[in-house]
Design an enzyme around this catalytic site. Sequence first.
Site, short mmCIF file in Angstrom:
data_model
loop_
_atom_site.label_atom_id
_atom_site.label_comp_id
_atom_site.label_asym_id
_atom_site.label_seq_id
_atom_site.Cartn_x
_atom_site.Cartn_y
_atom_site.Cartn_z
N PRO A 1 -10.28 -32.42 5.83
CA PRO A 1 -9.30 -33.30 5.18
C PRO A 1 -7.91 -32.65 5.09
O PRO A 1 -6.92 -33.34 4.89
CB PRO A 1 -9.88 -33.52 3.78
CG PRO A 1 -11.33 -33.19 3.89
CD PRO A 1 -11.44 -32.15 4.97
N GLU B 1 -19.17 -28.35 0.55
CA GLU B 1 -17.80 -28.27 0.01
C GLU B 1 -16.80 -27.84 1.07
O GLU B 1 -15.59 -27.79 0.81
CB GLU B 1 -17.75 -27.34 -1.19
CG GLU B 1 -18.35 -27.94 -2.45
CD GLU B 1 -17.80 -29.32 -2.77
OE1 GLU B 1 -16.59 -29.44 -2.99
OE2 GLU B 1 -18.59 -30.28 -2.79
N ARG C 1 -12.08 -41.75 26.22
CA ARG C 1 -11.67 -42.98 26.90
C ARG C 1 -10.32 -42.84 27.60
O ARG C 1 -9.97 -43.67 28.44
CB ARG C 1 -11.66 -44.17 25.93
CG ARG C 1 -10.61 -44.11 24.86
CD ARG C 1 -10.73 -45.29 23.91
NE ARG C 1 -10.33 -46.55 24.52
CZ ARG C 1 -9.07 -46.91 24.78
NH1 ARG C 1 -8.08 -46.08 24.48
NH2 ARG C 1 -8.80 -48.07 25.32
N ASP D 1 -2.82 -50.23 25.59
CA ASP D 1 -3.39 -50.46 24.27
C ASP D 1 -2.31 -50.63 23.21
O ASP D 1 -1.24 -50.06 23.32
CB ASP D 1 -4.24 -49.25 23.82
CG ASP D 1 -5.45 -49.06 24.69
OD1 ASP D 1 -5.83 -50.02 25.37
OD2 ASP D 1 -6.00 -47.96 24.67
C1 JD8 Z 1 -15.16 -32.01 7.00
C2 JD8 Z 1 -17.24 -31.13 4.18
C3 JD8 Z 1 -16.92 -32.95 2.54
C4 JD8 Z 1 -16.42 -33.51 0.31
C5 JD8 Z 1 -14.51 -31.40 0.04
C6 JD8 Z 1 -14.42 -31.05 2.31
C7 JD8 Z 1 -12.11 -34.98 8.38
N1 JD8 Z 1 -10.73 -37.38 7.21
C8 JD8 Z 1 -11.72 -36.67 6.61
N2 JD8 Z 1 -12.23 -36.96 5.42
N3 JD8 Z 1 -13.17 -36.09 5.11
C9 JD8 Z 1 -13.32 -35.20 6.12
C10 JD8 Z 1 -14.24 -34.06 6.06
C11 JD8 Z 1 -15.01 -33.87 4.88
C12 JD8 Z 1 -15.82 -32.74 4.80
C13 JD8 Z 1 -15.91 -31.82 5.83
C14 JD8 Z 1 -14.35 -33.13 7.12
C15 JD8 Z 1 -16.80 -30.80 5.42
N4 JD8 Z 1 -16.64 -32.30 3.79
C16 JD8 Z 1 -15.82 -32.88 1.51
C17 JD8 Z 1 -15.58 -33.37 -0.94
C18 JD8 Z 1 -15.15 -31.95 -1.16
N5 JD8 Z 1 -15.30 -31.50 1.26
C19 JD8 Z 1 -12.39 -35.57 7.10
N6 JD8 Z 1 -11.88 -34.53 9.41
#
Ligand code: JD8
Length: 245
Positions: free
Chosen positions: A93, A120, A158, A173
């Site tokens: 994130p 996490e 793609r 696109d």
């Molecule tokens: C990787 C664990 C879960 C739960 C913090 C990080 C991407 N756009 C996106 N949204 N979420 C992710 C993502 C979430 C992930 C992991 C990517 C590894 N989590 C969360 C809450 C606490 N962790 C993502 N790309």
Amino acid sequence: MQIDILTLFPEMFRGPFSESILERAVERGLVRVNIHNIRDFTHDRHHTTDDYAYGGGAGMVLKPEPIFEAVDKIRESGAADGGGELPVILLTPQGRLFGQEVARELAGRRRLVLICGRYEGVDERVGQYLATDEISIGDYVLTGGEIAAMVVIDAVVRLLPGVLGSELSPLEDSHVAGLLEYPQYTRPPGYRGWTVPEILLSGNHAQIAGWRREQSIRRTCERRPELLDKVDLSPEEKRLVEELR
Ligand code: JD8
């Protein structure tokens, strides 16, 4: 292109990769996808992949060692990247926001390594000293990186030459042209009293092209007005936008 994926849940990828365009691209040798279970790179009796967070807090953090060792092995295997550094992408994130422009950039690489975290998240040293790039697919919370990796792979593959076959060129696109797509219809011409716009049945291709362009602009104006800032519009189209605003 060779894509290597690191995950604790390799089974999640079976479905998407055994369907339609992605599978055909693999069968035709346009892309090779290797899925690696992070657990296979542990050495202890319990195959430990995660541990408590230093400093406390709920939830577990993925340990760095199996991830570094997996990437070491991937680096040694397979085709060279033509001299350039191996792109190692951490889905997180906190990453830069994925979009069509990033998809195009990644589609230009010979190899990609995608690291999918869980729980996490991943020990910070993976992002700092192993990943060459951190990507997020959007501002919402997923349970792990796997679905994000699938989104990235779908959007990138793609774009590879030969993958789309008979379909429209990916250069046409929406999000490439910068406008949302115009409405599309197929048979029947009337359904439950809802009719297809007359002009589409007219056979007048110039008028149809004009109508579609206008629909794209109207739709973008209504739903995603911020996209219009980056689009080239004719003076006449600019007048239409002013009128709609
Ligand atoms: C990787 C664990 C879960 C739960 C913090 C990080 C991407 N756009 C996106 N949204 N979420 C992710 C993502 C979430 C992930 C992991 C990517 C590894 N989590 C969360 C809450 C606490 N962790 C993502 N790309």
